[in-house]
Design a protein around this motif. Structure first.
Motif, mmCIF file in Angstrom:
data_model
loop_
_atom_site.group_PDB
_atom_site.id
_atom_site.type_symbol
_atom_site.label_atom_id
_atom_site.label_comp_id
_atom_site.label_asym_id
_atom_site.label_seq_id
_atom_site.Cartn_x
_atom_site.Cartn_y
_atom_site.Cartn_z
ATOM 1 N N PHE A 86 0.900 -1.375 -0.114
ATOM 2 C CA PHE A 86 0.003 0.031 0.055
ATOM 3 C C PHE A 86 0.873 1.167 0.008
ATOM 4 O O PHE A 86 0.901 2.155 -0.761
ATOM 5 N N SER A 87 1.963 1.268 0.838
ATOM 6 C CA SER A 87 2.831 2.438 1.047
ATOM 7 C C SER A 87 3.487 2.746 -0.346
ATOM 8 O O SER A 87 3.771 3.945 -0.803
ATOM 9 N N LEU A 88 3.776 1.751 -1.067
ATOM 10 C CA LEU A 88 4.326 1.739 -2.356
ATOM 11 C C LEU A 88 3.484 2.360 -3.428
ATOM 12 O O LEU A 88 3.758 3.162 -4.077
ATOM 13 N N GLY A 89 2.266 1.896 -3.390
ATOM 14 C CA GLY A 89 1.318 2.270 -4.282
ATOM 15 C C GLY A 89 1.010 3.858 -3.951
ATOM 16 O O GLY A 89 0.751 4.622 -4.925
ATOM 17 N N VAL A 90 0.848 4.221 -2.815
ATOM 18 C CA VAL A 90 0.790 5.653 -2.445
ATOM 19 C C VAL A 90 1.931 6.473 -2.781
ATOM 20 O O VAL A 90 1.637 7.673 -3.453
ATOM 21 N N MET A 91 2.853 6.012 -2.835
ATOM 22 C CA MET A 91 4.394 6.602 -3.338
ATOM 23 C C MET A 91 4.283 6.921 -4.757
ATOM 24 O O MET A 91 4.558 7.998 -5.244
ATOM 25 N N ALA A 92 3.613 5.612 -5.390
ATOM 26 C CA ALA A 92 3.553 5.958 -6.944
ATOM 27 C C ALA A 92 2.689 7.016 -7.356
ATOM 28 O O ALA A 92 2.663 8.100 -8.157
ATOM 29 N N LEU A 126 -1.948 5.520 -12.275
ATOM 30 C CA LEU A 126 -3.008 4.323 -12.489
ATOM 31 C C LEU A 126 -2.373 2.900 -11.956
ATOM 32 O O LEU A 126 -2.873 2.304 -11.454
ATOM 33 N N MET A 127 -1.134 2.742 -12.349
ATOM 34 C CA MET A 127 -0.452 1.453 -11.941
ATOM 35 C C MET A 127 -0.260 1.767 -10.273
ATOM 36 O O MET A 127 -0.559 0.665 -9.506
ATOM 37 N N GLY A 128 -0.201 2.876 -9.791
ATOM 38 C CA GLY A 128 0.188 2.902 -8.311
ATOM 39 C C GLY A 128 -1.478 2.440 -7.819
ATOM 40 O O GLY A 128 -1.528 1.856 -6.621
ATOM 41 N N VAL A 129 -2.752 3.036 -8.357
ATOM 42 C CA VAL A 129 -3.888 2.843 -7.733
ATOM 43 C C VAL A 129 -4.117 1.227 -7.878
ATOM 44 O O VAL A 129 -4.845 0.424 -7.178
ATOM 45 N N GLU A 130 -3.581 0.286 -8.925
ATOM 46 C CA GLU A 130 -3.864 -1.041 -9.050
ATOM 47 C C GLU A 130 -3.153 -1.592 -8.025
ATOM 48 O O GLU A 130 -3.393 -2.684 -7.145
ATOM 49 N N LEU A 131 -1.838 -1.165 -7.489
ATOM 50 C CA LEU A 131 -1.054 -1.793 -6.203
ATOM 51 C C LEU A 131 -1.749 -1.430 -5.173
ATOM 52 O O LEU A 131 -2.138 -2.398 -4.332
ATOM 53 N N ILE A 132 -2.495 -0.373 -4.844
ATOM 54 C CA ILE A 132 -3.229 -0.203 -3.698
ATOM 55 C C ILE A 132 -4.540 -1.068 -3.759
ATOM 56 O O ILE A 132 -4.773 -1.617 -2.485
ATOM 57 N N LEU A 133 -5.085 -1.114 -4.733
ATOM 58 C CA LEU A 133 -6.216 -2.285 -4.750
ATOM 59 C C LEU A 133 -5.714 -3.574 -4.357
ATOM 60 O O LEU A 133 -6.571 -4.375 -3.873
ATOM 61 N N ASN A 134 -4.592 -4.009 -4.915
ATOM 62 C CA ASN A 134 -4.125 -5.478 -4.496
ATOM 63 C C ASN A 134 -3.757 -5.666 -3.207
ATOM 64 O O ASN A 134 -3.919 -6.509 -2.563
#
Lengths: 111, 173
Positions: free
Chosen positions: A25-31, A42-50
């Motif tokens: 989640f923190s990596l997604g927020v970072m992106a 958008l890729m960061g949002v996919e990380l957060i959803l995952n």
């Protein structure tokens, strides 16, 4: 005490999966926060959803939530697919109109 | 150490490492491929959580669908030879602060919380019960999801083609 839990090479329990999902989640927020390319966001949002999905499924494995958690995860995947399709259509439209996908340059509606 | 333990650490390392490469890479195509490895790692974690159907769905929808869609987006919005798929970072300090704080708070909450863990032995098979639930209690959300996907398909087609049609018409007038 907490440090010991973190550092121990133990059999993966609920906490291990939750920690992996927190880091994801923190990596997604970072992106999302540090990139100015719409597709990177958008890729960061996919990380957060995952990461949210890992949480749901970990709880469905280790607690009384049982299969309900997997069902919620399934609907999250469906919504993510719909979101990605519409978001990329919007990105293509923005690219046609502004000839850029840099978020800082798409500021027509800014007051 | 058991095999599942080793596999868990291996696949969480793959997931987090690929996600880190995705975030910190300067080339957006490299980011997309790193995202693929991260998503595959997440699918492997689902298998370790006895969620075989979710793992298959993850592979089919994310790796087979969304990632290809994202790569299409990267190629179609390519800025050309001058930038070459570059995607730099801005606001690095506030973004790092916020994400590190988020991770610290989340991990603290997760580790200190007293979860009601039941020692369930994990379901041996999830496809059949999931199907029964989809056709039973979850029938309405299931059908709504189908309608939503149809609307999303139509909307995506309309959004991505409308502009070019209109500009052609206006140029003819």
């Amino acid at each position: 005490m907490n440090l010991q839990i973190l550092l121990s090479i133990a059999e993966p329990g609920l906490n291990h999966f939750l920690i992996v999902s927190a880091l994801l989640f923190s990596l997604g927020v970072m992106a999302v926060l540090s990139k100015r390319n719409v597709i990177m966001v958008l890729m960061g949002v996919e990380l957060i959803l995952n990461s949210a999905n890992i949480n749901l499924i970990a709880f469905s494995r280790f607690t009384a939530l049982s299969l309900e958690g997997q069902m919620m995860g399934l609907f999250v995947v469906i919504l993510a697919a719909a979101e990605a399709a519409v978001a990329l259509a919007i990105v293509l439209n923005i690219y046609n109109r502004f000839n850029t996908i840099n978020l800082d340059k798409i500021s027509t509606m800014k007051g | 150490m058991e095999l599942t333990t080793i596999l868990f650490y291996l696949f969480s390392a793959v997931t987090l490492g690929a996600a880190a490469v995705m975030v910190f890479s300067r080339n957006i195509v490299h980011s997309a491929f790193a995202l693929m490895f991260s998503l595959i790692g997440v699918a492997a974690l689902y298998v370790l959580l006895h969620a075989d159907f979710m793992a298959a769905t993850q592979l089919l929808v994310y790796v087979g669908g969304i990632l290809v869609l994202i790569l299409f987006g990267v190629m179609l919005t390519n800025q050309g030879h001058n930038t070459g798929f570059r995607a730099g970072s801005v606001n690095l300090l506030p973004a790092t602060l916020l994400s590190v704080t988020a991770a610290a708070v989340l991990i603290y909450a997760f580790v200190t919380a007293d979860w009601a863990i039941t020692d369930a032995e994990g379901l041996t098979e999830t496809v059949h019960p999931l199907g029964m639930m989809l056709m039973g209690d979850y029938l309405l959300p299931f059908i709504s999801a189908g309608v939503l996907l149809l609307i999303a398909i139509i909307g995506a087609i309309l959004i991505s083609t409308k502009l070019s049609d209109r500009s052609e018409n206006s140029s003819e007038i």
